[in-house]
Design a protein around this motif. Sequence first.
Motif, short mmCIF file in Angstrom:
data_model
loop_
_atom_site.label_atom_id
_atom_site.label_comp_id
_atom_site.label_asym_id
_atom_site.label_seq_id
_atom_site.Cartn_x
_atom_site.Cartn_y
_atom_site.Cartn_z
N LYS A 97 0.85 -1.19 0.00
CA LYS A 97 0.00 0.00 0.00
C LYS A 97 0.89 1.24 0.00
CE LYS A 97 -3.66 2.42 2.31
NZ LYS A 97 -4.61 2.49 3.37
N ILE A 98 0.71 2.06 -1.01
CA ILE A 98 1.50 3.28 -1.17
C ILE A 98 0.59 4.49 -1.03
CG2 ILE A 98 2.98 4.61 -2.73
CD1 ILE A 98 4.25 2.02 -1.98
N GLU A 99 0.98 5.42 -0.21
CA GLU A 99 0.25 6.68 -0.07
C GLU A 99 0.87 7.67 -1.05
OE1 GLU A 99 -2.75 8.99 1.30
OE2 GLU A 99 -2.36 6.97 2.04
N ILE A 100 0.12 8.03 -2.07
CA ILE A 100 0.62 8.92 -3.12
C ILE A 100 0.36 10.37 -2.71
CG2 ILE A 100 0.47 9.58 -5.55
CD1 ILE A 100 1.44 6.72 -5.21
N LYS A 126 7.64 2.24 -9.05
CA LYS A 126 6.77 2.08 -10.22
C LYS A 126 5.45 2.82 -10.03
CE LYS A 126 4.53 -1.41 -13.06
NZ LYS A 126 4.24 -2.83 -13.23
N ARG A 127 4.85 2.67 -8.87
CA ARG A 127 3.55 3.33 -8.62
C ARG A 127 3.69 4.84 -8.56
NH1 ARG A 127 0.60 0.07 -4.11
NH2 ARG A 127 -1.27 -0.04 -5.34
N LEU A 128 4.77 5.32 -7.97
CA LEU A 128 4.99 6.76 -7.91
C LEU A 128 5.25 7.34 -9.30
CD1 LEU A 128 7.14 7.01 -4.68
CD2 LEU A 128 4.89 8.04 -5.03
N GLU A 129 6.00 6.63 -10.13
CA GLU A 129 6.25 7.10 -11.49
C GLU A 129 4.96 7.15 -12.30
OE1 GLU A 129 10.90 5.91 -12.25
OE2 GLU A 129 9.37 4.37 -12.63
N GLU A 130 4.09 6.18 -12.10
CA GLU A 130 2.79 6.19 -12.78
C GLU A 130 1.94 7.37 -12.31
OE1 GLU A 130 1.15 2.34 -11.95
OE2 GLU A 130 2.50 1.33 -13.34
N ALA A 131 1.94 7.62 -11.02
CA ALA A 131 1.18 8.74 -10.47
C ALA A 131 1.74 10.07 -10.97
CB ALA A 131 1.21 8.69 -8.93
N PHE A 132 3.05 10.16 -11.09
CA PHE A 132 3.69 11.39 -11.55
C PHE A 132 3.23 11.75 -12.97
CE2 PHE A 132 7.28 13.84 -13.30
CZ PHE A 132 7.41 14.81 -12.32
#
Length: 50
Positions: free
Chosen positions: A3-6, A41-47
Amino acid sequence: MLKIEIPKSKEKIKGQIEALKYQLTQDSRNIDKQIHEQALKRLEEAFKTI
């Protein structure tokens, strides 16, 4: 699943991406690398979407 908090700020996401890229160069355990790669990976997608 991890679980990542973006963050809502593009600057904060960018800072976290840079920190994770550095951390990946320092990780010695495979589990740590896997966790950090997933988060990156998830942070790059959110960015890209902000």
